[in-house]
Design a protein around this motif. Structure first.
Motif, mmCIF file in Angstrom:
data_model
loop_
_atom_site.group_PDB
_atom_site.id
_atom_site.type_symbol
_atom_site.label_atom_id
_atom_site.label_comp_id
_atom_site.label_asym_id
_atom_site.label_seq_id
_atom_site.Cartn_x
_atom_site.Cartn_y
_atom_site.Cartn_z
ATOM 1 N N LEU A 115 4.424 -42.012 19.900
ATOM 2 C CA LEU A 115 3.162 -42.250 20.357
ATOM 3 C C LEU A 115 2.545 -43.337 19.593
ATOM 4 N N LYS A 116 1.841 -44.295 20.488
ATOM 5 C CA LYS A 116 1.207 -45.432 19.496
ATOM 6 C C LYS A 116 -0.048 -44.874 19.407
ATOM 7 N N ARG A 117 -0.575 -44.655 18.114
ATOM 8 C CA ARG A 117 -1.885 -44.321 18.074
ATOM 9 C C ARG A 117 -3.000 -45.332 17.715
ATOM 10 N N THR A 118 -3.478 -45.775 18.834
ATOM 11 C CA THR A 118 -4.223 -47.105 18.608
ATOM 12 C C THR A 118 -5.911 -46.912 18.525
ATOM 13 N N HIS A 119 -6.270 -45.847 18.707
ATOM 14 C CA HIS A 119 -7.597 -45.479 18.663
ATOM 15 C C HIS A 119 -7.891 -44.863 17.235
ATOM 16 N N GLU A 120 -9.125 -45.466 16.768
ATOM 17 C CA GLU A 120 -9.544 -44.948 15.305
ATOM 18 C C GLU A 120 -10.725 -44.430 15.278
ATOM 19 N N MET A 121 -11.016 -43.211 14.281
ATOM 20 C CA MET A 121 -12.185 -42.779 14.279
ATOM 21 C C MET A 121 -12.537 -42.442 12.979
ATOM 22 N N LYS A 122 -13.784 -42.860 12.705
ATOM 23 C CA LYS A 122 -14.305 -42.664 11.158
ATOM 24 C C LYS A 122 -14.943 -41.454 10.972
ATOM 25 N N ILE A 123 -14.723 -40.609 10.024
ATOM 26 C CA ILE A 123 -15.460 -39.362 9.756
ATOM 27 C C ILE A 123 -15.846 -39.317 8.223
ATOM 28 N N ARG A 124 -17.250 -39.149 8.159
ATOM 29 C CA ARG A 124 -17.703 -38.761 6.835
ATOM 30 C C ARG A 124 -17.586 -37.359 6.385
ATOM 31 N N PHE A 125 -17.279 -37.100 4.958
ATOM 32 C CA PHE A 125 -17.168 -35.718 4.606
ATOM 33 C C PHE A 125 -17.945 -35.990 3.245
ATOM 34 N N THR A 126 -18.368 -34.444 2.901
ATOM 35 C CA THR A 126 -18.872 -34.349 1.582
ATOM 36 C C THR A 126 -17.715 -34.332 0.762
ATOM 37 N N ARG A 127 -17.914 -34.269 -0.645
ATOM 38 C CA ARG A 127 -16.807 -34.213 -1.835
ATOM 39 C C ARG A 127 -15.949 -32.802 -1.331
#
Length: 109
Positions: free
Chosen positions: A4-16
């Motif tokens: 599968l071509k994974r062309t969609h990106e998502m940014k997630i922010r985490f605590t340490r």
């Protein structure tokens, strides 16, 4: 195998702490963080990766079971009294094998 071509990106922010927890869970499962997250999102039950010696243990239990089975064939052919004991030993060996496989593998394995 379908790639599968994974062309969609998502940014997630985490605590340490969240990132450390994610890294630890992915590492114990033997997956990358991304793969771990995809498994979870797709509803898969993610287990810790098998220790290296578990497949060897399963193989050895199966080998012992095969040896008992071979002895049982001989004992039945020669009408030895030990056949009943070998049948019980074979049943116990198969039960141990099933317990190990059920404990350390998933249905998809």
């Amino acid at each position: 195998m379908i790639f599968l071509k994974r062309t969609h990106e998502m940014k997630i922010r985490f605590t340490r702490e969240e990132l450390d927890a994610l890294n630890g869970k992915a590492r114990r499962a033997g997956l990358s963080r991304e793969s771990y997250c995809r498994h979870i999102l797709n509803g898969a039950e993610v287990k810790e990766a098998l220790p290296a010696d578990v497949p060897t243990l399963i193989r050895e239990v199966r080998r012992v079971g095969c040896n008992i089975d071979q002895l049982l064939v001989i004992a039945r052919a020669k009408n030895w009294m030990i056949a009943k004991n070998l049948e019980k030993a074979l049943e116990r060996s198969r039960a141990v094998e099933k317990l190990i496989v059920d404990t350390y593998t998933t249905p998809a394995d």
